[in-house]
Design an enzyme around this catalytic site. Structure first.
Site, short mmCIF file in Angstrom:
data_model
loop_
_atom_site.label_atom_id
_atom_site.label_comp_id
_atom_site.label_asym_id
_atom_site.label_seq_id
_atom_site.Cartn_x
_atom_site.Cartn_y
_atom_site.Cartn_z
N LYS A 106 52.92 45.13 29.56
CA LYS A 106 52.13 45.65 30.71
C LYS A 106 53.03 45.79 31.93
CE LYS A 106 47.64 43.70 29.55
NZ LYS A 106 46.78 42.53 29.68
N GLN A 129 44.81 37.53 31.70
CA GLN A 129 45.13 37.63 30.28
C GLN A 129 44.34 36.57 29.49
OE1 GLN A 129 47.16 40.01 28.83
NE2 GLN A 129 46.42 39.11 26.92
N ASP A 151 40.09 46.41 33.76
CA ASP A 151 39.80 46.24 32.33
C ASP A 151 38.41 46.79 31.98
OD1 ASP A 151 41.75 45.27 30.67
OD2 ASP A 151 41.40 43.15 31.15
#
Ligand code: NAP
Length: 302
Positions: A54, A98, A121
């Protein structure tokens, strides 16, 4: 028939190029770039390698990337305070926590604490609701379903009036992609069926699909005779079925298989995604797209 391959690795490059160009234009005009923070708790090796990817991608497209690593024993209160800090940080447009989190922390509580306007997200209940309403309400479609839709559109597959069958009803893939494909608009306007372990005659449903999206997590679940000749097949499944030695590095690597019997299916489908190299690369790509979108919302550009 040999199906056209819909390669996520190629589509990823196209999209990342587009994002890089747009970021440079915004920087020139407004003097800002998108800011993405990734909060990593502990040192889970799988999480660390995903976060590294990422960060690398965020740097490539010109974002400001903040990596905030926290010890495995961080308290829930401290993690919530950290999220609050980034919710109020003007330079941050996207916040990512995460998963998985250690057991002393309530994952749901943490994810729900993220400002929905920075939830790139797309898992916050507010964004799930926005997705359900559709149209202008949608801010951040969840990344894997957004990647699937983007692949279908960029492959030139007609979605209007198409029979779409989605295998799987998870909150991260099945339900959101089914919802996205039934909305009015480009890359959607389809007639959608969702099938799962409670479904009778799974094969008969799949056989009707002009677009078959499979997210079950069961290797080779979809047999070639379940596929309508000429259909578009999107295989989301990533299943580790063994290990092999990499010819490049000499290290042990996982052997991955999708949910569709690829070798046989490619002789029947019109187009198909491979595993690996299909949907996989699209998730981080769409995370970048959502983070850019977040800054554009803030600047009143959309
Ligand atoms: P999940 O939460 O385990 O959900 C799987 C869904 O498939 C469930 O709804 C389940 O039905 C259904 N299902 C399982 N076996 C079935 C069967 N034999 N017949 C019919 N339906 C069946 O999985 P997920 O998170 O959606 O992920 C699915 C797959 O996609 C996994 O292989 C995962 O690794 C992969 N994935 C890839 C990406 C990516 O490439 N970027 C991202 C996310 C997920 P019930 O609801 O009835 O149990």
């Amino acid at each position: 028939m040999t199906a056209t391959l819909i390669k996520g690795t190629v589509i990823r490059e196209e999209i990342l190029e587009e994002i890089t160009k747009e970021v440079a234009e915004i920087k020139e005009k407004h003097g800002v770039v998108p800011g993405l923070v990734t909060i990593l708790v502990g040192a889970n090796p799988a999480s660390m390698s995903y976060v590294t990817l990422k960060i690398k991608t965020a740097h490539r497209v010109g974002f400001t990337e903040v990596q905030d690593s926290q010890p495995n024993d961080i308290s829930e209160a401290d993690l919530l305070a950290l999220i609050d800090k980034y919710n109020n940080d003007e330079s941050i447009n996207g916040i990512l926590v995460q998963l998985p989190l250690p057991k002393q922390i309530d994952e749901k509580k943490v994810l729900n604490a993220i400002d929905p306007d920075k939830d790139v997200d797309g898992f916050h209940p507010v964004n799930v609701g926005r997705l359900m309403i559709g149209g202008d309400e949608v801010k951040f479609p969840p990344c894997t379903p957004a990647g699937i839709q983007e692949m279908i559109v960029r492959a030139g597959v007609e979605t209007k009036g198409a029979e779409v069958v989605v295998v799987g009803r998870s909150n991260i893939v099945g339900k959101p992609i089914a919802n996205m494909m039934l909305q009015k608009g480009v890359g959607a306007n389809s007639t959608v069926t969702v099938v799962h372990t409670g479904t009778k005659n799974l094969d008969a449903h799949c056989q009707r699909a002009d677009i078959l999206i499979v997210a079950a997590g069961v290797p080779d679940l979809v047999k070639p005779e379940w596929i309508k000749p000429g259909a578009c097949v999107i295989d989301v499944g990533v299943n580790r079925v063994g290990e092999k030695i990499s010819e490049k590095t000499g290290n042990k690597i996982a052997i991955l298989k999708g949910d569709v019997d690829f070798d046989a299916a490619k002789e029947i489908a019109g187009s198909i995604t491979p595993v690996p190299g299909g949907v996989g690369p699209m998730t981080i790509t769409m995370l970048m797209a959502n983070t850019l979108k977040s800054l554009k919302f803030k600047l009143g550009m959309i």
